[in-house]
Structure formats: C-alpha cells, structure tokens
Design an enzyme around this catalytic site. Structure first.
Site, PDB file in Angstrom:
ATOM      1  N   ASP A   1      -0.609  46.520  23.743  1.00  0.00           N
ATOM      2  CA  ASP A   1      -1.502  46.460  22.858  1.00  0.00           C
ATOM      3  C   ASP A   1      -1.334  44.653  22.503  1.00  0.00           C
ATOM      4  O   ASP A   1      -3.291  43.839  22.589  1.00  0.00           O
ATOM      5  CB  ASP A   1      -1.631  47.464  21.630  1.00  0.00           C
ATOM      6  CG  ASP A   1      -1.815  48.837  21.494  1.00  0.00           C
ATOM      7  OD1 ASP A   1      -2.345  48.999  23.244  1.00  0.00           O
ATOM      8  OD2 ASP A   1      -1.280  49.579  21.163  1.00  0.00           O
TER       9      ASP A   1
ATOM     10  N   ARG B   1      -4.241  50.212   3.055  1.00  0.00           N
ATOM     11  CA  ARG B   1      -3.777  49.532   3.398  1.00  0.00           C
ATOM     12  C   ARG B   1      -3.959  48.489   4.548  1.00  0.00           C
ATOM     13  O   ARG B   1      -3.110  48.067   4.779  1.00  0.00           O
ATOM     14  CB  ARG B   1      -4.403  50.334   4.975  1.00  0.00           C
ATOM     15  CG  ARG B   1      -4.496  50.533   6.298  1.00  0.00           C
ATOM     16  CD  ARG B   1      -4.704  51.576   7.249  1.00  0.00           C
ATOM     17  NE  ARG B   1      -3.762  52.921   7.252  1.00  0.00           N
ATOM     18  CZ  ARG B   1      -4.878  54.036   7.815  1.00  0.00           C
ATOM     19  NH1 ARG B   1      -5.453  53.687   8.505  1.00  0.00           N
ATOM     20  NH2 ARG B   1      -3.895  55.427   7.251  1.00  0.00           N
TER      21      ARG B   1
ATOM     22  N   LYS C   1       1.785  55.329  16.172  1.00  0.00           N
ATOM     23  CA  LYS C   1       2.271  53.992  16.829  1.00  0.00           C
ATOM     24  C   LYS C   1       3.056  53.890  15.726  1.00  0.00           C
ATOM     25  O   LYS C   1       4.709  53.062  15.990  1.00  0.00           O
ATOM     26  CB  LYS C   1       1.533  53.488  17.377  1.00  0.00           C
ATOM     27  CG  LYS C   1       0.401  53.888  18.252  1.00  0.00           C
ATOM     28  CD  LYS C   1      -0.406  52.114  18.214  1.00  0.00           C
ATOM     29  CE  LYS C   1      -1.690  52.503  19.514  1.00  0.00           C
ATOM     30  NZ  LYS C   1      -2.311  51.373  19.652  1.00  0.00           N
TER      31      LYS C   1
ATOM     32  N   ALA D   1      -3.651  50.182  15.661  1.00  0.00           N
ATOM     33  CA  ALA D   1      -3.728  49.343  16.728  1.00  0.00           C
ATOM     34  C   ALA D   1      -4.602  47.346  15.812  1.00  0.00           C
ATOM     35  O   ALA D   1      -4.443  46.586  16.183  1.00  0.00           O
ATOM     36  CB  ALA D   1      -5.567  49.424  17.137  1.00  0.00           C
TER      37      ALA D   1
END
Length: 279
Positions: free
Chosen positions: A108, A162, A71, A137
């Site tokens: 999303d 992250r 993505k 996500a």
C-alpha cells in the site's frame, strides 16, 4: 514457484467485508496474462483466523493479500516483516520463504505513492496533505508522505485515541499534526486530500467532508466501487482533480505479484481489469 504441477496455487484476499473487492479480477487477469497455474479468491475471515489462514495458505505454496480490518493482525502474524510493515504496523501482502517462514510487506505504501502523484500530476515532495482517518491504510499514507518529504501532513481522525496512536507510532515528526475539522477548513489550501477511512464504501454513507470547503488542488479517495464514489463526484463538482482507489489497488496488486513470483507484473492487464490504463 513451480508451475509444472497440475494443481493451481491458491492466493486469497483476507478481510471483512470482501464482497466488493476487485482484487480477484485484478490478480486472475494477471495469472491469465502470464499463464500462471494459480487462482485468486476473496475470503471473508474473522480476525482470529487471519494468522492461521495466512500461514497455511502460504506454506502450501500460495500467498495473498490482507485488507481492512485485519492489516495490523497480519503484521503481528509474520515471521519476517519488511521495513514498511515495521514502520506502519500493517501488512497487506504475504508469502512463504523456506528458512524464513511467513513473510510480509506493505505494498500500500508505494501503491499510494503512484496514485497520489498521478492525481497530483507532480511529486509529493513539499506538498501540504490532509489525511482523513488513522487506521491501517492511513499508516501507509503517513509513511509514504513523510519519506517523500511533504511540507505538512494534517491528520483528521474521528477517533482522537486512534489519531494519537498514529502520531506516536511515527514519533510525532514536525510535519505531522492532528487537527479538528474546523481547522481543516481554515487552511488556505491543501495540495492533496486523502480519504483513508471506509466511509463511502456503502452507497448510503454520507460525505465524510465537503471538498468544496477545503480549497484543495487534488483529492484521492482510497475507497472504490462500481461507480465513482460520492466524495470523488463532489470533489470534481468543486473543480478539484479527483480519483478513487482503483489505481492504488491495481498498483499494490502488481507489486504483490512481483513479490510472489519474482517477475515483472503484467500491469497493462491488471490496470485494464479495473478500467484504467497503466500510468
């Protein structure tokens, strides 16, 4: 799009893995319901091919979706990115517009909102949310939660780097904090727990967290499969309202359809294709 041609327009899902995906069933049911001369298929693609494939498929009159782990790559490939793509750094739907080039959005974000409020039975506003994961996500979840006015959003990521990157991307707002697993179990109650990792995609995966230890009201597992995920089963066993990712998948697909064709999506058919009713 011109539907007079004898050729079917190609729409794809780009990801790795894609074999488990219900997206082809959802979109092909929509094409059948609206008599679109189009076909949708899942295509496993390496990261370096995502941008070129998006561009060629879209320029030929098709489009598609992008799933993990591509993505962010898809977002960087766009000529015109929506506000949601700019905010999250992630693109999950693409198409072509003359004069604008390769366009993309992140359905999303609203798809998660529909699924979250369905399992909550209420608005996200003023809720306390625990988010598991900090990938593509997860960024959609963060964006929707922050713009919906949640009271607090705790992020638990297996990768501290992250997690820090996610917090930095959203400007480290007061409502968002990075936590350790021990801190999650010490919170009195979360209104909603969201699993935005890929844990649970494989039948052999162990539980990412024990729902019973969280005292949560509701749980949304963005993973889905032929049967309920183990996380959803564990949550329901603990008396927690829980759903898997099918509602979010169907809703983001419907929103993708509307971007491609500029017409209302046949949500009844799309939801039924994954065993749900349109909410």
């Amino acid at each position: 799009m011109n539907q007079d041609s004898d050729l079917r327009r190609l729409f794809v899902l780009l990801g790795d893995p894609v074999e488990h995906s219900s997206s082809p069933a959802i979109h092909n049911s929509a094409f059948a319901a609206t008599k679109m001369r189009a076909v949708y298929t899942a295509l496993r693609a390496p990261d370096e091919m995502v941008g070129p494939l998006m561009r060629e498929i879209a320029r030929a009159g098709g489009g598609g979706n992008v799933t993990v782990p591509h993505k962010a790559t898809a977002g960087r490939a766009l000529d015109l990115a929506s506000e949601a793509v700019q905010a999250t750094g992630a693109c999950n739907v693409f198409w072509w517009e003359d004069g604008r080039g390769l366009c993309g959005d992140n359905t999303d974000v609203p798809g998660f909102g529909v699924a979250a409020e369905a399992v909550l039975g209420a608005s996200l506003r003023d809720t306390r949310v625990l988010l598991l994961g900090a990938g593509g996500a997860a960024r959609a979840v963060v964006h929707r939660c922050l713009t919906s006015g949640v009271a607090g959003l705790d992020v638990l990521s297996r990768s501290r780097m992250r997690g820090e990157g996610l917090a930095d991307q959203f400007g480290r707002p007061p409502a968002l904090r990075l936590i350790e697993e021990s801190e999650a179990s010490s919170v009195d109650r979360y209104d909603l727990v969201v699993n935005a990792t890929s844990v649970g995609l494989q039948a052999t995966d162990s539980l990412i967290i024990e729902p019973a230890a969280l005292g949560a009201t509701a749980l949304l597992d963005l993973v889905y499969g032929p049967d309920e995920t183990e996380l959803v089963k564990a949550a329901r066993g603990a008396g927690i309202r829980a759903e898997d990712g099918r509602r979010m998948l169907a809703e983001q697909a419907a929103l993708s359809f509307e971007l491609w064709f500029d017409m209302e999506a046949p949500r009844d058919a799309m939801y039924r294709s994954v065993g749900l009713q349109d909410s």
